[in-house]
Every structure is written in structure tokens, then in C-alpha cells.
Design an enzyme around this catalytic site. Structure first.
Site, PDB file in Angstrom:
ATOM      1  CE  LYS A   1      -8.995   0.705  -1.246  1.00 27.53           C
ATOM      2  NZ  LYS A   1      -9.142   1.159  -2.619  1.00 27.53           N
TER       3      LYS A   1
ATOM      4  CB  CYS B   1      -5.286  -3.137  -2.910  1.00 22.89           C
ATOM      5  SG  CYS B   1      -3.979  -2.529  -3.965  1.00 22.89           S
TER       6      CYS B   1
ATOM      7  CG  HIS C   1      -3.910   0.665  -1.524  1.00 20.04           C
ATOM      8  ND1 HIS C   1      -4.728   0.712  -2.609  1.00 20.04           N
ATOM      9  CD2 HIS C   1      -4.272   1.714  -0.739  1.00 20.04           C
ATOM     10  CE1 HIS C   1      -5.558   1.756  -2.484  1.00 20.04           C
ATOM     11  NE2 HIS C   1      -5.296   2.366  -1.358  1.00 20.04           N
TER      12      HIS C   1
ATOM     13  CE1 TYR D   1      -2.355   1.205  -8.755  1.00 16.23           C
ATOM     14  CE2 TYR D   1      -2.760   0.789 -11.083  1.00 16.23           C
ATOM     15  CZ  TYR D   1      -3.140   0.655  -9.762  1.00 16.23           C
ATOM     16  OH  TYR D   1      -4.296  -0.006  -9.451  1.00 16.23           O
TER      17      TYR D   1
ATOM     18  CG  HIS E   1      -1.364   0.179  -5.471  1.00 20.69           C
ATOM     19  ND1 HIS E   1      -2.432   0.689  -4.784  1.00 20.69           N
ATOM     20  CD2 HIS E   1      -0.386   1.111  -5.373  1.00 20.69           C
ATOM     21  CE1 HIS E   1      -2.114   1.883  -4.296  1.00 20.69           C
ATOM     22  NE2 HIS E   1      -0.879   2.157  -4.637  1.00 20.69           N
TER      23      HIS E   1
HETATM   24 ZN   LIG Z   1      -4.249  -0.251  -4.329  1.00 17.98          ZN
END
Ligand SMILES: [Zn+2]
Length: 147
Positions: free
Chosen positions: A133, A135, A113, A37, A10
Site C-alpha cells: 500500500k 500509506c 506503513h 492510531y 500513516h
Molecule cells: Zn496506514
């Protein structure tokens, strides 16, 4: 230890100056019981453990039970737009950390991610237009394919 199928990479989508304390505060504000995380790499390349690998973190919806989540601090520009702004120190530390994790969890897949997004046309890869997304704003799978 739980079964680890994924090592997810990420970005924190935060200012690159942030440290663990600022991240922890955001997770608490969002009502997360656990941090997002396990490992966070700050701009200086230092690797910070946010919680032990045996505990589930809150990084990838639907996959956290089988995932170790790793993040570099950064990933957005001054306007909040996604950008790969990893420092050289972060790149070095990320590669080293992923290599260590992969040695311990050889069956785990290293991916970003965004690579968890649904493969809507079933061609076996998550194409850029399928990403739900951005990321972590760089292509994780080819970058660490040699690990
Ligand atoms: Zn992420």
C-alpha cells in the site's frame, strides 16, 4: 508498558477536513475494537490522542503489539488517489511528536506503513514496487532519519 519496536506513520486516507469523531465512526463501522492510531494530527496541526500508548491499536497488520501508530489526516486527493498533502502545521506537529516518542522509545524504528511491506527481493529495503500500500504517501525513513 509493552515493548515498542516501531513507530509507524500513516495517513488517514480520508478528506483532510476530518477530525477524530469522523475517524472513530469509520473504525466502528469496520468493526475495529480499537482505533487504528494512537495519535492523529488534524490539518490545523493539533495532535489528538485516540487511546493510551499502553493499549494496542489497529494500524499495521501483524505488527500492532509492538507498534505505536501515528497518522496525519489526509493522504488522498479529491478522486481518492494517494497524495502527500500534509499541511505545514501537520509537518511541524508530526516532527515534534515523533521526536518526543523517539526520546521515550529510543530503540523503536520510525517508518511508514508502506515500509512494513515484504522485502521480496531481500535487498534490505522495501522498494517502491514492493509496497502493498502507499500509506502514508511520503518517504518516512529519510525524512526523520535525524531524530
Ligand atoms: Zn496506514
Amino acid at each position: 508498558m509493552r515493548t515498542i519496536s516501531y513507530i509507524a506513520v500513516h495517513c488517514t486516507a480520508s478528506p483532510q477536513s476530518w477530525g477524530v469523531k469522523e475517524l472513530q465512526k469509520v473504525f466502528e463501522q469496520r468493526g475495529f475494537l480499537r482505533p487504528g492510531y494512537h495519535y492523529v494530527i488534524t490539518a490545523d496541526g493539533e495532535v489528538h490522542l485516540m487511546q493510551p500508548e499502553g493499549l494496542i491499536s489497529n494500524g499495521v497488520k501483524g505488527f500492532n503489539k509492538e507498534t505505536i501508530n501515528v497518522a496525519y489526516v489526509g493522504g488522498i486527493d479529491a478522486k481518492g488517489k494517494g497524495i502527500d498533502n500534509r499541511t505545514d502545521a501537520q509537518k511541524v506537529s508530526m516532527r515534534k511528536l515523533l521526536s518526543e516518542l523517539h526520546t521515550r522509545y529510543p530503540h523503536a524504528k520510525i517508518q511508514g506503513h508502506r515500509d512494513f511491506s515484504p522485502d521480496t527481493n531481500h535487498n534490505g529495503v522495501v522498494d517502491p514496487w514492493e509496497r502493498i500500500k502507499e500509506c502514508p504517501c511520503f518517504d518516512v525513513i529519510p525524512e526523520y532519519a535525524d531524530l
